[in-house]
Design a protein around this motif. Structure first.
Motif, PDB file in Angstrom:
ATOM      1  N   ASP A   1      76.268  -5.414 -19.282  1.00 19.43           N
ATOM      2  CA  ASP A   1      75.252  -4.761 -19.691  1.00 19.43           C
ATOM      3  C   ASP A   1      74.418  -6.458 -19.786  1.00 19.43           C
ATOM      4  O   ASP A   1      73.563  -5.681 -19.738  1.00 19.43           O
ATOM      5  CB  ASP A   1      75.246  -3.698 -20.524  1.00 19.43           C
ATOM      6  CG  ASP A   1      75.925  -3.965 -21.734  1.00 19.43           C
ATOM      7  OD1 ASP A   1      77.046  -5.579 -21.712  1.00 19.43           O
ATOM      8  OD2 ASP A   1      75.706  -3.697 -22.618  1.00 19.43           O
ATOM      9  N   GLU A   2      75.593  -7.441 -19.622  1.00 21.77           N
ATOM     10  CA  GLU A   2      74.178  -8.295 -19.778  1.00 21.77           C
ATOM     11  C   GLU A   2      74.015  -9.293 -18.426  1.00 21.77           C
ATOM     12  O   GLU A   2      73.518 -10.121 -18.252  1.00 21.77           O
ATOM     13  CB  GLU A   2      75.754  -9.418 -20.504  1.00 21.77           C
ATOM     14  CG  GLU A   2      75.877  -9.092 -21.889  1.00 21.77           C
ATOM     15  CD  GLU A   2      76.536  -9.476 -23.152  1.00 21.77           C
ATOM     16  OE1 GLU A   2      77.131 -10.230 -24.521  1.00 21.77           O
ATOM     17  OE2 GLU A   2      78.236  -9.838 -22.274  1.00 21.77           O
ATOM     18  N   SER A   3      74.710  -9.004 -17.717  1.00 26.12           N
ATOM     19  CA  SER A   3      74.966  -9.186 -16.208  1.00 26.12           C
ATOM     20  C   SER A   3      75.891  -8.837 -14.925  1.00 26.12           C
ATOM     21  O   SER A   3      77.226  -8.516 -15.029  1.00 26.12           O
ATOM     22  CB  SER A   3      74.968 -10.958 -16.029  1.00 26.12           C
ATOM     23  OG  SER A   3      74.810 -11.704 -15.348  1.00 26.12           O
ATOM     24  N   LEU A   4      75.172  -9.038 -14.156  1.00 24.16           N
ATOM     25  CA  LEU A   4      75.828  -8.042 -12.390  1.00 24.16           C
ATOM     26  C   LEU A   4      77.296  -9.560 -12.182  1.00 24.16           C
ATOM     27  O   LEU A   4      78.401  -8.958 -11.319  1.00 24.16           O
ATOM     28  CB  LEU A   4      75.518  -7.890 -11.531  1.00 24.16           C
ATOM     29  CG  LEU A   4      74.415  -6.722 -11.789  1.00 24.16           C
ATOM     30  CD1 LEU A   4      73.330  -6.911  -9.951  1.00 24.16           C
ATOM     31  CD2 LEU A   4      74.643  -5.722 -12.390  1.00 24.16           C
ATOM     32  N   TYR A   5      76.866 -10.474 -12.883  1.00 24.93           N
ATOM     33  CA  TYR A   5      77.862 -11.953 -12.712  1.00 24.93           C
ATOM     34  C   TYR A   5      78.513 -12.368 -13.190  1.00 24.93           C
ATOM     35  O   TYR A   5      78.355 -13.156 -13.894  1.00 24.93           O
ATOM     36  CB  TYR A   5      77.293 -13.296 -11.661  1.00 24.93           C
ATOM     37  CG  TYR A   5      75.956 -11.933 -11.065  1.00 24.93           C
ATOM     38  CD1 TYR A   5      76.286 -12.065  -9.635  1.00 24.93           C
ATOM     39  CD2 TYR A   5      74.811 -11.967 -10.787  1.00 24.93           C
ATOM     40  CE1 TYR A   5      76.007 -11.035  -8.411  1.00 24.93           C
ATOM     41  CE2 TYR A   5      73.407 -11.549  -9.952  1.00 24.93           C
ATOM     42  CZ  TYR A   5      74.203 -11.163  -8.985  1.00 24.93           C
ATOM     43  OH  TYR A   5      72.940 -10.347  -8.142  1.00 24.93           O
TER      44      TYR A   5
ATOM     45  N   LEU B   1      67.523  -8.189 -19.437  1.00 22.51           N
ATOM     46  CA  LEU B   1      68.882  -7.330 -18.811  1.00 22.51           C
ATOM     47  C   LEU B   1      68.901  -6.586 -17.668  1.00 22.51           C
ATOM     48  O   LEU B   1      68.118  -5.619 -18.149  1.00 22.51           O
ATOM     49  CB  LEU B   1      69.937  -6.849 -20.414  1.00 22.51           C
ATOM     50  CG  LEU B   1      69.804  -7.836 -21.540  1.00 22.51           C
ATOM     51  CD1 LEU B   1      69.922  -6.898 -22.606  1.00 22.51           C
ATOM     52  CD2 LEU B   1      70.746  -9.069 -21.092  1.00 22.51           C
ATOM     53  N   PRO B   2      69.990  -6.271 -17.822  1.00 24.42           N
ATOM     54  CA  PRO B   2      70.327  -4.940 -16.396  1.00 24.42           C
ATOM     55  C   PRO B   2      70.927  -4.019 -17.048  1.00 24.42           C
ATOM     56  O   PRO B   2      71.347  -4.070 -18.603  1.00 24.42           O
ATOM     57  CB  PRO B   2      71.761  -5.793 -15.841  1.00 24.42           C
ATOM     58  CG  PRO B   2      72.517  -6.497 -16.443  1.00 24.42           C
ATOM     59  CD  PRO B   2      71.239  -6.860 -17.461  1.00 24.42           C
ATOM     60  N   GLY B   3      70.962  -2.844 -16.148  1.00 25.64           N
ATOM     61  CA  GLY B   3      70.926  -1.312 -16.665  1.00 25.64           C
ATOM     62  C   GLY B   3      71.069  -0.547 -15.722  1.00 25.64           C
ATOM     63  O   GLY B   3      70.653  -0.406 -15.018  1.00 25.64           O
TER      64      GLY B   3
ATOM     65  N   LEU C   1      67.682  -4.610 -12.931  1.00 23.46           N
ATOM     66  CA  LEU C   1      67.174  -6.327 -12.427  1.00 23.46           C
ATOM     67  C   LEU C   1      66.447  -5.801 -10.667  1.00 23.46           C
ATOM     68  O   LEU C   1      66.037  -6.272 -10.209  1.00 23.46           O
ATOM     69  CB  LEU C   1      67.913  -7.294 -12.336  1.00 23.46           C
ATOM     70  CG  LEU C   1      68.396  -7.182 -13.512  1.00 23.46           C
ATOM     71  CD1 LEU C   1      69.578  -8.407 -13.476  1.00 23.46           C
ATOM     72  CD2 LEU C   1      67.311  -7.879 -14.690  1.00 23.46           C
ATOM     73  N   GLN C   2      67.192  -4.898 -10.098  1.00 20.92           N
ATOM     74  CA  GLN C   2      66.848  -4.977  -8.602  1.00 20.92           C
ATOM     75  C   GLN C   2      65.739  -3.730  -8.559  1.00 20.92           C
ATOM     76  O   GLN C   2      64.725  -4.300  -8.014  1.00 20.92           O
ATOM     77  CB  GLN C   2      68.299  -4.039  -8.036  1.00 20.92           C
ATOM     78  CG  GLN C   2      69.329  -4.861  -8.389  1.00 20.92           C
ATOM     79  CD  GLN C   2      70.609  -4.532  -7.767  1.00 20.92           C
ATOM     80  OE1 GLN C   2      70.408  -3.413  -7.377  1.00 20.92           O
ATOM     81  NE2 GLN C   2      71.674  -4.953  -6.836  1.00 20.92           N
TER      82      GLN C   2
END
Length: 595
Positions: free
Chosen positions: A122-126, A459-461, A475-476
């Protein structure tokens, strides 16, 4: 004086005359919105971003062809997020190799295992560092630039710069030819991305302040027939210095070592990087006598400088990347912060050139990026000094205090977030404050205070799109070059909340006419029947995204084109939002709509 000549290809040709009447230089005049000098990763990123934002630009480089060697290798998680927005992350990932950590040895004994996978989903996809040779990064950038209608103009050298009130004039010459006239390019803005020896910086007389370290280092790319895993990078700390190995996507390894002086010579002399020298260093630093080295494809000697330009902007010219800051390669930060310089500046230049923002928005480029470089340069100097120190006391502290400390999970997590550049924020920026100087964080609940603040990266989610129920991440979902307004309905919204959010979303989108896209985020598995909004609706079935963003009750987040939060409020403060937007946008340029 200059005598006008007939136009060639629609461009005015002037012949400059000496006092004796002899023609000494033919000058071709041209105009462009932005001229980029330097076609390394930073210049290419700048050109791609400007064109993606619809800005006409040219990019020149004095080299006849792109870089063919590996050079800069490390691509950090935050840069991968930038690449995703630029539309090249899939190509980048396919071309690179993932390093999930770092293993440190004393001879064959493991001292430390650093794990980048402390970065949470949940902080980054990478949650890794990508290793990709600079030549491949530039190739992918070049292909993207071509898709966007641009091209690099090679073998072209900057001669002079002249500032005017509304533009900057650059004289550019084709290298190795006397038949082509000098081109005089009148650009509204010029960006120097031309590296540590920047001709732009020199032409502007901007000081490049700092020091050069006394140590000399060696680099080489080659084949190794050893059994070390390619899932991490490897390093050895010794009394004599540092030895490190990075797995390359080609199957080769990048070796890095502190050079040792030749004591048989009266003056300090360092060997040139070669297979023979690295065989000797491998044995000296690691004790490994079994590994065979072969197929040397690139080698170099270098010294590390720690320098920063005293200013990133002078009139209509900017500096970015190594032209603005340079430091040790330890930690793999240099190319990354340079690309993020470009990502920060491009959207601001686009708004100004399109008449959607006032020129003072450009002052925030240095305000936001200079502190980042200062922090990275200082940190790299301290870390490098500790790694290669010859001081016995400092070596003892390194080996018996700092290395054991780095084995702690909490420290490893902190360092993973720092080196990945996910922790970089602009909380102190004027764009993270209201016009009255107050922080752009209206709200006071405990959950709100733990949520991302103004100046933090988004942040992503996991979310669903209400239109077609496609599972994606935040993000996407926020694609494009515009800003975004996130309107969270909260965990238990009322009809009045739906009405308030729908009206605000419609009003902002109408007034800012394509510059801001509004998204209503619902803690539901389908679009509520009571919601009368035909724009973007994002579904958060378990309410996890609402929790991440402290939106137990209705809240809003304004997100800049570069993915950083500019303003947030809970409850919804429309008047404060509009006050804030006036700092970025020329509100008078947009159609006014009363709510």
């Amino acid at each position: 004086m200059s005598i006008p000549k007939p136009c060639e290809n629609g461009l005015l040709i002037q012949a400059t005359m000496s006092e004796k009447g002899d023609q000494v230089m033919r000058v071709k005049a041209n105009e462009i919105d932005v001229l980029i000098v330097g076609a390394g990763p930073v210049g290419l990123a700048m050109a791609c971003e400007l064109r993606r934002h619809g800005v006409a630009c040219r990019i020149i480089d004095k080299q006849a062809r792109p870089v063919q060697s590996s050079r800069a290798l490390n691509v950090q998680a935050r840069t991968l997020e930038v690449f995703a927005q630029m539309g090249i992350v899939e190509q980048i990932l396919a071309a690179g190799t993932q390093a999930k950590g770092l293993t440190i040895y004393d001879r064959d004994r493991i001292l430390l295992r650093m794990n980048l996978q402390h970065i949470k989903a949940d902080e980054s996809l990478y949650n890794f560092m990508l290793i990709l040779p600079q030549s491949q990064t530039e190739r992918i950038f070049g292909e993207r630039l071509s898709e966007l209608g641009g091209t690099v103009e090679r073998s072209r050298e900057l001669l002079t710069l002249k500032q005017e009130d509304t533009a900057i004039i650059a004289q550019v010459k084709a290298i190795d030819t006397d038949t082509e006239p000098v081109e005089e390019i009148r650009a509204r803005w010029l960006i120097g991305c031309d590296g540590i020896r920047s001709q732009v910086r020199k032409a502007l007389n901007i000081p490049f302040e700092g020091t050069t370290a006394p140590q000399e280092f060696l680099l080489a790319d080659m084949d190794l027939d050893w059994s070390k895993t390619r899932e991490t990078t490897h390093g050895w700390l010794t009394r004599a210095g540092l030895f490190a190995a990075f797995p390359l996507p080609s199957g080769q390894w990048r070796l890095f070592a502190t050079a040792t002086a030749d004591t048989n010579k009266p003056e300090q002399s360092f060997p040139q990087a070669s297979l023979e020298v690295f065989r000797h260093l491998l044995i000296q630093y690691t004790g490994d006598t079994q590994t065979t080295m072969s197929n040397l494809t690139w080698a170099s000697n270098f010294r590390i400088s720690y320098r920063m330009a005293s200013t990133y902007r002078q009139g209509h010219a900017f500096l970015a990347g190594d032209a603005a800051h340079v430091h040790s390669p330890f930690g793999g930060q240099g190319m990354n912060i340079g690309i993020q310089d470009a990502y920060n500046l491009a959207w601001k230049l686009a708004l100004v050139l399109q008449g959607k923002a006032e020129e003072n928005l450009l002052n925030t480029y240095q305000e936001e990026r200079w502190p980042v470089a200062k922090w990275v340069v200082g940190g790299a100097e301290n870390a490098t000094g500790l790694l290669v120190t010859q001081n016995p006391a400092m070596r003892w502290l390194r080996d018996h205090f700092f290395v054991p400390l780095l084995n702690m999970k909490a420290i490893q997590r902190y360092l993973a977030l720092q080196t990945s550049e996910l922790n970089i924020n602009y909380r102190r920026s004027s764009l993270s404050h209201l016009p009255n100087g107050n922080k752009a964080n209206a709200g006071s609940s405990s959950g709100w205070q733990r949520a991302p603040h103004a100046g933090d990266r988004l942040l992503p989610g996991t979310i669903l799109t209400a239109r077609d129920y496609v599972k994606t991440n935040l993000l996407q979902a926020l694609s494009g070059t515009q800003s975004h307004l996130l309107l969270f309905a909260g965990l238990d919204p009322s009809q009045a909340t739906y009405s308030q959010l729908s009206k605000l979303a419609a009003s902002i989108e109408a007034q800012f006419n394509g510059s801001i896209t509004a998204h209503l985020i619902m803690a539901a598995s389908e679009q509520p029947a009571a919601l009368s909004w035909s724009g973007s609706i994002l579904l958060d079935p378990q309410g996890r995204l609402q929790t991440t963003y402290g939106a137990r009750h209705a809240a809003l987040y304004f997100v800049r084109p570069d993915g950083y939060i500019g303003f947030r409020s809970q409850p919804i403060h429309e008047e404060l939002l509009r006050d804030y937007l006036g700092q970025i946008f020329s509100v008078a340029q947009y159609s006014s709509l009363s709510v």
